[in-house]
Write an enzyme that holds these catalytic residues in place. Structure first.
Site, PDB file in Angstrom:
ATOM      1  N   ASN A  24      -3.192   4.720  -2.473  1.00 20.78           N
ATOM      2  CA  ASN A  24      -3.816   3.567  -3.120  1.00 20.78           C
ATOM      3  C   ASN A  24      -2.909   2.352  -2.952  1.00 20.78           C
ATOM      4  O   ASN A  24      -1.712   2.485  -2.691  1.00 20.78           O
ATOM      5  CB  ASN A  24      -4.020   3.853  -4.614  1.00 20.78           C
ATOM      6  CG  ASN A  24      -5.010   2.912  -5.273  1.00 20.78           C
ATOM      7  OD1 ASN A  24      -5.662   2.104  -4.606  1.00 20.78           O
ATOM      8  ND2 ASN A  24      -5.128   2.997  -6.585  1.00 20.78           N
ATOM      9  N   HIS A  27       0.865  -1.178   0.000  1.00 19.58           N
ATOM     10  CA  HIS A  27       0.000   0.000   0.000  1.00 19.58           C
ATOM     11  C   HIS A  27       0.900   1.226   0.000  1.00 19.58           C
ATOM     12  O   HIS A  27       1.741   1.399   0.885  1.00 19.58           O
ATOM     13  CB  HIS A  27      -0.912   0.026   1.228  1.00 19.58           C
ATOM     14  CG  HIS A  27      -1.864   1.191   1.206  1.00 19.58           C
ATOM     15  ND1 HIS A  27      -3.133   1.106   0.647  1.00 19.58           N
ATOM     16  CD2 HIS A  27      -1.732   2.471   1.643  1.00 19.58           C
ATOM     17  CE1 HIS A  27      -3.730   2.284   0.763  1.00 19.58           C
ATOM     18  NE2 HIS A  27      -2.902   3.125   1.352  1.00 19.58           N
ATOM     19  N   CYS A  28       0.734   2.063  -1.011  1.00 18.20           N
ATOM     20  CA  CYS A  28       1.608   3.234  -1.174  1.00 18.20           C
ATOM     21  C   CYS A  28       0.922   4.484  -0.641  1.00 18.20           C
ATOM     22  O   CYS A  28      -0.115   4.912  -1.156  1.00 18.20           O
ATOM     23  CB  CYS A  28       1.977   3.415  -2.644  1.00 18.20           C
ATOM     24  SG  CYS A  28       3.125   4.784  -2.913  1.00 18.20           S
ATOM     25  N   LEU A  29       1.515   5.056   0.382  1.00 17.38           N
ATOM     26  CA  LEU A  29       0.976   6.272   0.984  1.00 17.38           C
ATOM     27  C   LEU A  29       0.975   7.433   0.002  1.00 17.38           C
ATOM     28  O   LEU A  29       0.062   8.261  -0.004  1.00 17.38           O
ATOM     29  CB  LEU A  29       1.819   6.625   2.220  1.00 17.38           C
ATOM     30  CG  LEU A  29       1.474   7.908   2.974  1.00 17.38           C
ATOM     31  CD1 LEU A  29       0.147   7.737   3.701  1.00 17.38           C
ATOM     32  CD2 LEU A  29       2.575   8.262   3.966  1.00 17.38           C
TER      33      LEU A  29
END
Length: 277
Positions: free
Chosen positions: A132, A126-128
């Site tokens: 998303n 999960h990419c901050l």
């Protein structure tokens, strides 16, 4: 709405950083170095603008694209799991599991995201910064985002360093200007190193057909295999070329397009290496 994903401090910070780097590269350093009105200056500005556009487009795709959700009707193929053949025994080792949080089955390579509160197909992380998950449907866009931002950062760094070395500091040695040059140069060198390291990491993952999660799972699996006197091989590692085309696609002309993902299937099943042991 998906557009709400843009309303996030990390996402807005990325937009601000992109805009800042674009502005100082074009309107300060290229202008100060050779001038935007010259042919070489215009060409440099055009090249960097094109690179920045690719970064912005890839970033938007990462934010807006659905990484891949598990269909509510998904049920593992029971017949595929039964049998005694060696191929199917190997298939059983990576067969579908049940997610305790979603109370549904999750396909191979799918994982539950605590932030998104759902299972994501071929989840990488999960990419901050894009607000998303990075999964089956947007991993290519994410990889190209890292590739384009690394290239643009290196290009900007080269322009800043070249401009600094060609500047006559005897006549323009104003201390705040020197501090600005050093600060911008250090920032871009650091950014290039960070992004370059991230790019190298994901090139490694693509060549071995792994996700970030699978890499760390593989480290533990390899350790357990060594303890029992066995060898471990990542089950989805086919060959370097097949691994690359599974992410970027079979058509090399479309490798650099973030939205060229027609080669992707449903993300529920994946080919397995036959020599896995």
């Amino acid at each position: 709405m998906k557009l709400k994903r843009f309303v996030s401090i990390p996402v807005l910070s990325v937009f601000f950083l992109m805009g800042f780097v674009y502005y100082i590269t074009l309107f300060i350093f290229i202008q100060d170095w050779i001038g935007l009105q010259t042919s070489s200056g215009s060409l440099s500005a055009l090249i960097f603008t094109f690179m920045a556009s690719l970064c912005l487009f890839s970033f938007s795709v990462c934010v807006l694209a659905d990484p891949g959700h598990v269909p509510a009707s998904y049920i593992p193929d029971v017949e595929e799991q039964s049998g005694v053949s060696d191929d199917e025994t190997k298939r059983n080792s990576v067969q579908s599991r049940r997610c305790d949080k979603c109370s549904t089955y999750k396909p191979p390579r799918a994982h539950h995201c605590r932030v998104c509160r759902r299972c994501v197909l071929r989840m990488d992380h999960h990419c901050l910064w894009v607000n998303n998950c990075i999964g089956y449907w947007n991993y290519k866009a994410f990889f190209l985002l890292v590739l384009y931002t690394t290239s643009a950062s290196i290009y900007s760094t080269a322009i800043i360093i070249t401009c600094a070395f060609q500047k006559d500091w005897e006549f323009s040695g104003w201390v705040p200007l020197k501090v600005f040059y050093v600060t911008c140069g250090a920032m871009m060198v650091s950014l290039s190193l960070i992004l370059g390291t991230l790019l190298g990491w994901h090139i490694y993952l693509i060549i071995h057909n792994m996700t970030t999660i699978e890499y760390y799972e593989g480290v533990r699996a390899a350790w357990l295999a060594r303890k029992s006197g066995q060898n471990y091989r990542h089950p989805f590692n086919l060959s370097a070329y097949r691994n690359i085309t599974s992410v970027l696609g079979p058509n090399m002309l479309k490798w650099l397009c973030p939205t060229a993902i027609s080669h992707l299937k449903d993300g529920l099943t994946f080919p397995i290496s036959r020599d896995n042991s």
